[in-house]
Design an enzyme around this catalytic site. Structure first.
Site, PDB file in Angstrom:
ATOM      1  N   ASP A   1       0.832  -3.658   8.294  1.00 47.85           N
ATOM      2  CA  ASP A   1      -0.524  -3.413   8.721  1.00 47.85           C
ATOM      3  C   ASP A   1      -1.227  -4.750   8.871  1.00 47.85           C
ATOM      4  O   ASP A   1      -1.053  -5.636   8.033  1.00 47.85           O
ATOM      5  CB  ASP A   1      -1.284  -2.681   7.634  1.00 47.85           C
ATOM      6  CG  ASP A   1      -0.886  -1.223   7.463  1.00 47.85           C
ATOM      7  OD1 ASP A   1       0.008  -0.738   8.165  1.00 47.85           O
ATOM      8  OD2 ASP A   1      -1.470  -0.575   6.582  1.00 47.85           O
TER       9      ASP A   1
ATOM     10  N   HIS B   1      -4.102  -8.751   6.192  1.00 51.96           N
ATOM     11  CA  HIS B   1      -4.422  -7.439   5.627  1.00 51.96           C
ATOM     12  C   HIS B   1      -5.021  -7.712   4.247  1.00 51.96           C
ATOM     13  O   HIS B   1      -4.810  -8.797   3.704  1.00 51.96           O
ATOM     14  CB  HIS B   1      -3.097  -6.632   5.535  1.00 51.96           C
ATOM     15  CG  HIS B   1      -3.270  -5.154   5.372  1.00 51.96           C
ATOM     16  ND1 HIS B   1      -4.048  -4.404   6.208  1.00 51.96           N
ATOM     17  CD2 HIS B   1      -2.729  -4.273   4.486  1.00 51.96           C
ATOM     18  CE1 HIS B   1      -3.991  -3.133   5.828  1.00 51.96           C
ATOM     19  NE2 HIS B   1      -3.201  -3.031   4.783  1.00 51.96           N
TER      20      HIS B   1
ATOM     21  N   HIS C   1       0.870  -1.178   0.000  1.00 53.46           N
ATOM     22  CA  HIS C   1       0.000   0.000   0.000  1.00 53.46           C
ATOM     23  C   HIS C   1       0.908   1.230   0.000  1.00 53.46           C
ATOM     24  O   HIS C   1       2.004   1.209   0.572  1.00 53.46           O
ATOM     25  CB  HIS C   1      -0.925  -0.001   1.224  1.00 53.46           C
ATOM     26  CG  HIS C   1      -2.140  -0.870   1.027  1.00 53.46           C
ATOM     27  ND1 HIS C   1      -2.765  -1.526   2.070  1.00 53.46           N
ATOM     28  CD2 HIS C   1      -2.832  -1.188  -0.101  1.00 53.46           C
ATOM     29  CE1 HIS C   1      -3.805  -2.212   1.584  1.00 53.46           C
ATOM     30  NE2 HIS C   1      -3.854  -2.031   0.287  1.00 53.46           N
TER      31      HIS C   1
ATOM     32  N   ASP D   1       1.214   4.117   1.419  1.00 55.52           N
ATOM     33  CA  ASP D   1       1.793   4.776   2.606  1.00 55.52           C
ATOM     34  C   ASP D   1       2.959   3.985   3.192  1.00 55.52           C
ATOM     35  O   ASP D   1       3.625   4.455   4.107  1.00 55.52           O
ATOM     36  CB  ASP D   1       0.704   5.047   3.660  1.00 55.52           C
ATOM     37  CG  ASP D   1      -0.144   3.825   3.997  1.00 55.52           C
ATOM     38  OD1 ASP D   1      -0.319   2.955   3.123  1.00 55.52           O
ATOM     39  OD2 ASP D   1      -0.642   3.751   5.135  1.00 55.52           O
TER      40      ASP D   1
HETATM   41 ZN   LIG Z   1      -2.059  -1.164   4.315  1.00 55.28          ZN
END
Ligand SMILES: [Zn+2]
Length: 305
Positions: A209, A142, A65, A67
């Site tokens: 995450d 995730h 992802h 970020d």
């Molecule tokens: Zn993520």
């Protein structure tokens, strides 16, 4: 005394805010520097934090992802521009190879550095040449494949000075005892075990995450310093579960059960302008030290026990 600390480069999930950069963390561990999840703006945050690309020996990306990886092009090109003289090992989920390729080759530059790709096909120990620790990856939960990282320093041996004195051991005899595991002194054999005790190795884990799963507990088990996402508060636990994230309470409960010493919460959703509630929620479940990560903070690994 060697320096072991987490340099926080950014603490925002999804989008940066006026006070929080996208994610990014540099773990400084003796001569090593592990750059975790470099989000957008990481290169400039490194400048603000006073750390350089020559301090980076490894890069570890939990998942692709934006970020957690959009800072890679800038950092990779800067490593080449700075002609970093040592190899840099890059760890990331193998399923995201196409993204790593694009980020690595996002635009034209002159390659000078030895960036060694080490895609992770599954959980387990990672190749970490020259490292004074073991590095392993653990699968998380995730919407895209995500791995957490755990760093384990092997246990060592510490000599007890008062025992050495009692037994009249000093100078070359001590060296001989360390080398051979035994030494003769005054007609008696002294074994290393009589004067030594185990010095527990230090441990660090990076959990980002994920929703709550077994991997979180596996990573956190007995670590001195845990950097873990706490995107949401417990009131938004349903959102956390749906989007594959943790709440502050969940992170704190895992840390308490795992015997973590210093708990660093980070990766905050922009929906919370103030993080006092994260702290309060975590402190309800975790007796140790809770750190709410702020950009550019330096968080030491707790001293050895
Ligand atoms: Zn993520």
């Amino acid at each position: 005394m060697s320096q072991r600390e987490l340099v926080v480069l950014g603490t925002a999930s999804q989008v940066p805010t006026r006070h929080r950069n996208h994610n990014g963390y540099l773990l400084r561990w003796d001569g090593e520097g592990l750059l975790f999840d470099p989000g957008e703006g990481t290169q400039r945050q490194m400048l603000q934090a006073g750390v350089t690309t020559t301090g980076i020996t490894r890069i570890a990306v939990s998942h692709f992802h934006g970020d957690h990886c959009l800072g890679l092009p800038g950092v990779v090109q800067r490593i080449n521009l700075d002609r970093v003289p040592h190899p840099v090992d890059a760890y990331y989920p193998a399923s995201g190879q196409v993204f790593f390729d694009r980020l690595r080759h996002a635009s034209v530059y002159h390659a000078t550095a030895d960036l060694r790709e080490r895609p992770i096909a599954g959980p387990g120990p990672l190749e970490a040449p020259g490292a004074p620790f073991e590095l392993s990856a653990v699968r998380l939960s995730h919407p895209v494949e995500s791995f957490g990282y755990r760093l384990t320093e092997p246990d060592g041996v510490r000599l007890r000075p008062e025992r050495l004195r009692e037994l009249g051991l000093r100078g070359p005899l001590v060296g001989q005892l360390q080398r051979d595991g035994r030494v003769e002194v005054d007609g008696r054999t002294v074994l290393l075990a009589e004067v030594a005790e185990t010095r527990p190795g230090q441990r660090f884990a990076f959990v980002m995450d994920t929703r709550l799963c077994d991997g979180v507990a596996e990573l956190a088990e007995g670590v001195d310093l845990l950097a873990i996402e706490a995107t949401f508060l417990e009131a938004d636990a349903a959102l956390a579960e749906e989007h594959g994230h943790l709440t502050a309470a969940q992170a704190a409960r895992v840390a308490a059960e795992a015997g973590v010493r210093r708990l660093v919460l980070t990766h905050f959703s922009q929906r919370y302008p103030d993080l006092q509630a994260h702290r309060a929620e975590a402190e309800k479940h975790f007796d140790g030290e809770v750190v709410i990560a702020e950009d550019l903070a330096r968080i030491p690994v707790p001293p050895r026990r």
